[in-house]
Scaffold this motif. Sequence first.
Motif, PDB file in Angstrom:
ATOM      1  N   LEU A  28      21.017   0.488   8.396  1.00 62.14           N
ATOM      2  CA  LEU A  28      21.419   1.860   8.720  1.00 62.14           C
ATOM      3  C   LEU A  28      20.170   2.638   9.108  1.00 62.14           C
ATOM      4  O   LEU A  28      19.232   2.757   8.308  1.00 62.14           O
ATOM      5  CB  LEU A  28      22.029   2.539   7.495  1.00 62.14           C
ATOM      6  CG  LEU A  28      23.490   2.302   7.166  1.00 62.14           C
ATOM      7  CD1 LEU A  28      23.847   3.083   5.908  1.00 62.14           C
ATOM      8  CD2 LEU A  28      24.381   2.731   8.331  1.00 62.14           C
ATOM      9  N   ALA A  29      20.142   3.138  10.332  1.00 56.62           N
ATOM     10  CA  ALA A  29      19.017   3.953  10.794  1.00 56.62           C
ATOM     11  C   ALA A  29      19.285   5.397  10.401  1.00 56.62           C
ATOM     12  O   ALA A  29      20.270   5.994  10.842  1.00 56.62           O
ATOM     13  CB  ALA A  29      18.870   3.823  12.307  1.00 56.62           C
ATOM     14  N   LEU A  30      18.419   5.967   9.559  1.00 56.41           N
ATOM     15  CA  LEU A  30      18.648   7.305   9.017  1.00 56.41           C
ATOM     16  C   LEU A  30      17.665   8.285   9.651  1.00 56.41           C
ATOM     17  O   LEU A  30      16.448   8.069   9.603  1.00 56.41           O
ATOM     18  CB  LEU A  30      18.460   7.282   7.496  1.00 56.41           C
ATOM     19  CG  LEU A  30      19.311   6.228   6.766  1.00 56.41           C
ATOM     20  CD1 LEU A  30      18.904   6.137   5.297  1.00 56.41           C
ATOM     21  CD2 LEU A  30      20.788   6.569   6.881  1.00 56.41           C
ATOM     22  N   ALA A  31      18.191   9.344  10.248  1.00 58.01           N
ATOM     23  CA  ALA A  31      17.318  10.283  10.961  1.00 58.01           C
ATOM     24  C   ALA A  31      17.964  11.660  10.984  1.00 58.01           C
ATOM     25  O   ALA A  31      19.181  11.782  10.958  1.00 58.01           O
ATOM     26  CB  ALA A  31      17.092   9.802  12.398  1.00 58.01           C
ATOM     27  N   ARG A  32      17.107  12.689  11.069  1.00 57.18           N
ATOM     28  CA  ARG A  32      17.701  14.033  11.175  1.00 57.18           C
ATOM     29  C   ARG A  32      18.208  14.263  12.598  1.00 57.18           C
ATOM     30  O   ARG A  32      18.970  15.174  12.862  1.00 57.18           O
ATOM     31  CB  ARG A  32      16.707  15.111  10.767  1.00 57.18           C
ATOM     32  CG  ARG A  32      15.526  15.253  11.683  1.00 57.18           C
ATOM     33  CD  ARG A  32      14.632  16.398  11.265  1.00 57.18           C
ATOM     34  NE  ARG A  32      13.270  16.164  11.734  1.00 57.18           N
ATOM     35  CZ  ARG A  32      12.270  16.955  11.498  1.00 57.18           C
ATOM     36  NH1 ARG A  32      12.459  18.040  10.763  1.00 57.18           N
ATOM     37  NH2 ARG A  32      11.059  16.684  11.946  1.00 57.18           N
ATOM     38  N   ALA A  43      23.705   4.383  13.104  1.00 57.43           N
ATOM     39  CA  ALA A  43      22.859   5.535  12.780  1.00 57.43           C
ATOM     40  C   ALA A  43      23.632   6.529  11.931  1.00 57.43           C
ATOM     41  O   ALA A  43      24.839   6.719  12.126  1.00 57.43           O
ATOM     42  CB  ALA A  43      22.391   6.198  14.069  1.00 57.43           C
ATOM     43  N   ARG A  44      22.942   7.129  10.973  1.00 65.84           N
ATOM     44  CA  ARG A  44      23.545   8.214  10.202  1.00 65.84           C
ATOM     45  C   ARG A  44      22.578   9.383  10.153  1.00 65.84           C
ATOM     46  O   ARG A  44      21.362   9.182  10.090  1.00 65.84           O
ATOM     47  CB  ARG A  44      23.846   7.762   8.765  1.00 65.84           C
ATOM     48  CG  ARG A  44      25.076   6.890   8.643  1.00 65.84           C
ATOM     49  CD  ARG A  44      25.394   6.642   7.185  1.00 65.84           C
ATOM     50  NE  ARG A  44      26.433   5.659   7.015  1.00 65.84           N
ATOM     51  CZ  ARG A  44      26.708   5.038   5.867  1.00 65.84           C
ATOM     52  NH1 ARG A  44      25.983   5.327   4.779  1.00 65.84           N
ATOM     53  NH2 ARG A  44      27.677   4.162   5.780  1.00 65.84           N
ATOM     54  N   PHE A  58      23.498   7.954   2.359  1.00 67.71           N
ATOM     55  CA  PHE A  58      23.103   6.856   1.464  1.00 67.71           C
ATOM     56  C   PHE A  58      24.295   6.070   0.926  1.00 67.71           C
ATOM     57  O   PHE A  58      24.128   5.127   0.146  1.00 67.71           O
ATOM     58  CB  PHE A  58      22.278   7.395   0.286  1.00 67.71           C
ATOM     59  CG  PHE A  58      20.964   8.041   0.691  1.00 67.71           C
ATOM     60  CD1 PHE A  58      20.368   7.745   1.911  1.00 67.71           C
ATOM     61  CD2 PHE A  58      20.331   8.943  -0.154  1.00 67.71           C
ATOM     62  CE1 PHE A  58      19.161   8.333   2.289  1.00 67.71           C
ATOM     63  CE2 PHE A  58      19.119   9.533   0.206  1.00 67.71           C
ATOM     64  CZ  PHE A  58      18.541   9.231   1.431  1.00 67.71           C
ATOM     65  N   ARG A  59      25.506   6.451   1.319  1.00 69.52           N
ATOM     66  CA  ARG A  59      26.708   5.768   0.826  1.00 69.52           C
ATOM     67  C   ARG A  59      26.701   4.287   1.203  1.00 69.52           C
ATOM     68  O   ARG A  59      26.467   3.941   2.360  1.00 69.52           O
ATOM     69  CB  ARG A  59      27.951   6.440   1.436  1.00 69.52           C
ATOM     70  CG  ARG A  59      29.044   6.721   0.458  1.00 69.52           C
ATOM     71  CD  ARG A  59      30.179   7.480   1.113  1.00 69.52           C
ATOM     72  NE  ARG A  59      30.003   8.925   1.040  1.00 69.52           N
ATOM     73  CZ  ARG A  59      30.166   9.629  -0.075  1.00 69.52           C
ATOM     74  NH1 ARG A  59      30.508   9.042  -1.207  1.00 69.52           N
ATOM     75  NH2 ARG A  59      30.005  10.928  -0.068  1.00 69.52           N
ATOM     76  N   ALA A  86      19.521  12.316  -4.187  1.00 71.20           N
ATOM     77  CA  ALA A  86      20.762  11.974  -3.474  1.00 71.20           C
ATOM     78  C   ALA A  86      21.042  10.481  -3.458  1.00 71.20           C
ATOM     79  O   ALA A  86      22.150  10.061  -3.102  1.00 71.20           O
ATOM     80  CB  ALA A  86      20.667  12.479  -2.024  1.00 71.20           C
ATOM     81  N   CYS A  87      20.061   9.670  -3.857  1.00 71.98           N
ATOM     82  CA  CYS A  87      20.212   8.214  -3.718  1.00 71.98           C
ATOM     83  C   CYS A  87      20.797   7.618  -5.011  1.00 71.98           C
ATOM     84  O   CYS A  87      20.230   7.822  -6.097  1.00 71.98           O
ATOM     85  CB  CYS A  87      18.846   7.610  -3.406  1.00 71.98           C
ATOM     86  SG  CYS A  87      18.949   5.899  -2.887  1.00 71.98           S
ATOM     87  N   PRO A  88      21.911   6.882  -4.929  1.00 69.31           N
ATOM     88  CA  PRO A  88      22.506   6.308  -6.150  1.00 69.31           C
ATOM     89  C   PRO A  88      21.466   5.523  -6.970  1.00 69.31           C
ATOM     90  O   PRO A  88      20.586   4.877  -6.387  1.00 69.31           O
ATOM     91  CB  PRO A  88      23.596   5.385  -5.591  1.00 69.31           C
ATOM     92  CG  PRO A  88      23.944   5.950  -4.253  1.00 69.31           C
ATOM     93  CD  PRO A  88      22.670   6.546  -3.722  1.00 69.31           C
TER      94      PRO A  88
END
Length: 282
Positions: A28-32, A43-44, A58-59, A86-88
């Motif tokens: 999962l590519a995480l970006a603002r 992407a999320r 982060f789900r 925010a991260c489990p």
Amino acid sequence: MIGITGATGGIGSAVIRHLLAAGRDDLLALARRPEALPPGPTARRADYDEPASLTEAFRGLDTLVMVSSDGTAETMARHHRNIIAACPPDVHIVYTSIIDIAPDSRFYYAPGHRETEALLADRPHCLARTSVFADFFTATWLGSAANGTASNGIATDTGELALPLGDAGTSLVAREDVARALAAAATARIEGAVDLTGPEALTGDQIAAAATAAHGKPLRYKPIDDADYRERLAADGGPEWLIEAYASMFRSVREARFAAAPGDVERLTGTPPTTFAEYLRR
Ligand SMILES: NC(=O)c1ccc[n+]([C@@H]2O[C@H](COP(=O)([O-])OP(=O)(O)OC[C@H]3O[C@@H](n4cnc5c(N)ncnc54)[C@H](OP(=O)(O)O)[C@@H]3O)[C@@H](O)[C@H]2O)c1
């Protein structure tokens, strides 16, 4: 599933490239700004200043490669608090910290990294402590030196690299090596602290010699003191916090806090870290 923060940045994008090359298809590519990402993994949107976006992003993760944030020290620390909150709690976090982590360090960012490391203590984690990036050093201080323009208070039109480096050396590490090691640490779920450094600690003379050889333009190291360096930065008009960030980093360099080498890149990846001379030739 492995999430990678800062996916639009130098480290994050390279981590994704290495994980894809290793055959991972659960990324999962995480970006603002997910719209700025190249085609690739899912992407999320994850904005460090928007905790709700982080919780959503982060789900379903097993692992998070948490590339440190930037800006003022307070901004960086706040972003890191938001990410970890925010991260489990069962997600394995691989975090890009720094090797200059000792409590008596005066480096501007050291307290923020120490705070973040402490927040990770009670959960699965890998503290990937990095030295100064060769890419960052080159872009910030050598790029201009090679081209003969002035930047960051360095009088480069005379072919001089004027910095307060002292004699202890800096174990400059290629961002590409950091990314390879982060990808390996995430895949193997490495626990504990690892040092991601270049193969050797280089003095100002050695850095200038490597740049001279690579760029074909003579560059000489000129030692200056902290006050002189701060004055040059102030003359360039940078904000106070950035002057403190740069000047305190060089103070740590002089105190041999960025000199550790060769670190754990080869142990994690099976390939030795790139020398600075090789890095400049690429
Ligand atoms: N060891 C060193 O020499 C050194 C030097 C400089 C920095 N660093 C640290 O290492 C980190 C990674 O380096 P890098 O070269 O990959 O940096 P980079 O190319 O500047 O990438 C930084 C990433 O952080 C993202 N980001 C910034 N603020 C954000 C926010 N509020 N929410 C979500 N994402 C945000 C950026 O997104 P956008 O693309 O949207 O801006 C970008 O993807 C830096 O962030 C810094 O903590 C280390």
